[in-house]
Design an enzyme around this catalytic site. Structure first.
Site, PDB file in Angstrom:
ATOM      1  N   LYS A 119       0.817  -1.211   0.000  1.00  0.00           N
ATOM      2  CA  LYS A 119       0.000   0.000   0.000  1.00  0.00           C
ATOM      3  C   LYS A 119       0.852   1.262   0.000  1.00  0.00           C
ATOM      4  CE  LYS A 119      -0.480   0.286   5.036  1.00  0.00           C
ATOM      5  NZ  LYS A 119      -1.425   0.347   6.180  1.00  0.00           N
ATOM      6  N   HIS A 138      46.490  -7.233  11.208  1.00  0.00           N
ATOM      7  CA  HIS A 138      46.919  -6.281  12.234  1.00  0.00           C
ATOM      8  C   HIS A 138      47.307  -4.957  11.574  1.00  0.00           C
ATOM      9  CE1 HIS A 138      48.832  -4.788  15.892  1.00  0.00           C
ATOM     10  NE2 HIS A 138      49.872  -4.436  15.143  1.00  0.00           N
ATOM     11  N   THR A 157       9.263  -0.619   6.356  1.00  0.00           N
ATOM     12  CA  THR A 157       9.786   0.123   7.503  1.00  0.00           C
ATOM     13  C   THR A 157      11.293   0.276   7.443  1.00  0.00           C
ATOM     14  OG1 THR A 157       7.975  -0.503   8.979  1.00  0.00           O
ATOM     15  CG2 THR A 157      10.075   0.039  10.014  1.00  0.00           C
TER      16      THR A 157
END
Length: 467
Positions: free
Chosen positions: A40, A444, A46
């Protein structure tokens, strides 16, 4: 857009085009099924428009604001002049628009029929949209969720807001009371504090992000207080009234006393409820519980041929859970017999400053499941991690494992640790032992290295950590 009028019968008909719905549509179409997607509003639901994406854009803007404000400690001479909300909103909306355009193109390229309009379940194999009935062998319910409030607490969108109203603010409020210290509340509290607002978080439970390991909550609360955010846990909302300049929020303290907290705005962040009312689910015999659609582990509802995915299904309300469930249902319908989703193996992230991320069981849950003598935990402080020191962030990696067994929980706190949860969820979901992870090389200096160091320590061979 919908096809010709006679094109109303499909293999899969999905009600709702949010994360779970459109993921189901894309995968089902990929598997050769004829798919229709009813929506719709806009594709993406959301998460894309009023949830994950815009809130994380605000959080990144907040990170930039903090970097500018604190640049001098890195030897960079810059000045923080303030927040231009029009510019922030333009940036946020631009991100959403680009993703929406990409999603719309993707759905179209897969041959999915998009039916625009408000759909309603009118039969076990039928969804009616604007008077037209569309049928399918399988119907997938994916109608999503909406912000919740509390009894007697009226949201007016002006002074009392939900997260959806907060995303449309055109100014930085001078002060805010955030009602709810879960994920949504913590994220907005973090954003507004970075933007310069005075923030008070009111949480009824004894700690923030109560679904996380207790140690994570303590670090987040300490960090929030250090940033000047007032945290009031074990404090319940009583009432709110309008004042000349904002709102007066009355709360019940843990001591049984009432106090009033005044602010310009009140954000109601007490969770999200399912969007199921008035959609015909219960009328068609779909079993419900407190408005949620109940399913079995294979996302099947009580009505044969009707499935449910995403926020309307009890459990974690996360977009990636919706993606996984949508894909699962498409593959199940196609006869691929996918493995059920392990809800405990779903990664969780709160994108505040600092971030909280986790997967698997917290220490308390692990002890409850296996017994205190069968559980071991280890905490590796990010103080020993070079990249975290470069970033000037504090926190930890906490591992929970079964004694002489696999790691059953990974919990992280610190800036950007949400980016580490990918490896953590692999370790949990593949039932890795500390001894399996310890030999693996981690570049690292990276924050990712902290996961490696934590597992080395848990395996009995610590490097940059005290034994």
């Amino acid at each position: 857009m919908a096809g010709p009028a006679h094109d109303t019968d499909f293999d899969v008909l999905i009600l709702g085009a949010g994360s779970g719905g459109y993921a189901c549509a894309l995968r089902a179409a990929q598997l050769g099924l004829r798919v229709a997607l009813v929506e719709k509003d806009r594709l993406g639901g959301t998460c894309l428009h009023v949830g994950c994406i815009p809130t994380k854009a605000l959080l990144h803007a907040a990170e930039v604001a903090d970097a500018a404000r604190e640049s001098e400690r890195f030897g960079v001479l810059a000045s923080f002049e303030g927040i231009d909300m029009a510019g922030v909103n333009s940036y946020k909306d631009g991100v959403v628009a680009r993703l929406f355009k990409g999603l719309t193109g993707l759905v179209g390229s897969r041959g999915v029929t998009v039916i625009e309009g408000e759909g309603r379940l009118t039969g076990p194999h039928e969804v009616t949209v604007d008077g037209t009935a569309h049928t399918a062998r399988h119907v997938v319910l994916a109608s999503g969720s909406t912000p919740r409030s509390l009894p007697g607490l009226e949201v007016d969108g002006e002074r009392v807001l939900t997260s959806e109203h907060a995303l449309r603010l055109e100014r930085v409020p001078a002060s805010v009371v955030v009602l709810g210290g879960g994920v949504i509340g913590s994220e907005f509290a973090s954003v507004w504090r970075s933007f310069g607002a005075e923030v008070t978080v009111v949480e009824a439970l004894p700690r923030l992000v109560a679904a996380e390991d207790e140690a994570c909550s303590k670090v987040l609360e300490r960090a929030f207080r250090k940033r000047g955010i007032t945290v009031r846990t074990s404090t319940r909302f009583a009432s709110v009234s309008r004042t000349e300049k904002g709102v007066a929020v009355t709360v019940d303290t843990a001591k049984g006393e009432q106090e009033v907290v005044e602010a310009e705005l009140l954000l109601v962040a007490v969770g999200r409820g399912p969007v199921t009312e008035g959609l015909g689910y219960d009328e068609q015999g779909v079993a419900m519980e407190r408005g949620f659609v109940t399913t079995d582990e294979r996302c099947r509802t009580s009505v044969p041929g009707v499935w449910a995915v995403g926020d309307i299904v009890p459990g974690l309300q996360l977009a990636h859970r919706g993606f996984a469930q949508g894909i699962f249902v498409a593959e199940e319908i196609a006869g691929l017999e996918p493995a059920p989703i392990d809800e405990t193996g779903i990664p969780r992230v709160t994108y505040s400053h600092p971030e909280v991320a986790s997967v698997g069981l917290d220490e308390k849950a692990a002890v409850a499941a296996y017994g205190a003598d069968a559980v071991q935990s280890l905490t590796y402080d990010l103080g020993g991690n070079g990249k975290s020191q470069i970033l000037q962030t504090q926190g930890f990696v906490k591992l929970v494992r079964r004694v002489d067994g696999p790691v059953v929980g990974v919990h992280l706190v610190g800036d950007r640790v949400g980016e580490l949860i990918g490896e953590a969820q692999l370790i949990y979901n593949w039932e890795g032992h500390a001894e399996d992870v310890a030999p693996l090389l981690h570049a690292h200096p990276t924050q990712n290295e902290a996961l490696g160091e934590a597992h080395m320590a848990l395996a009995g061979k610590p490097l940059h950590a005290h034994s």
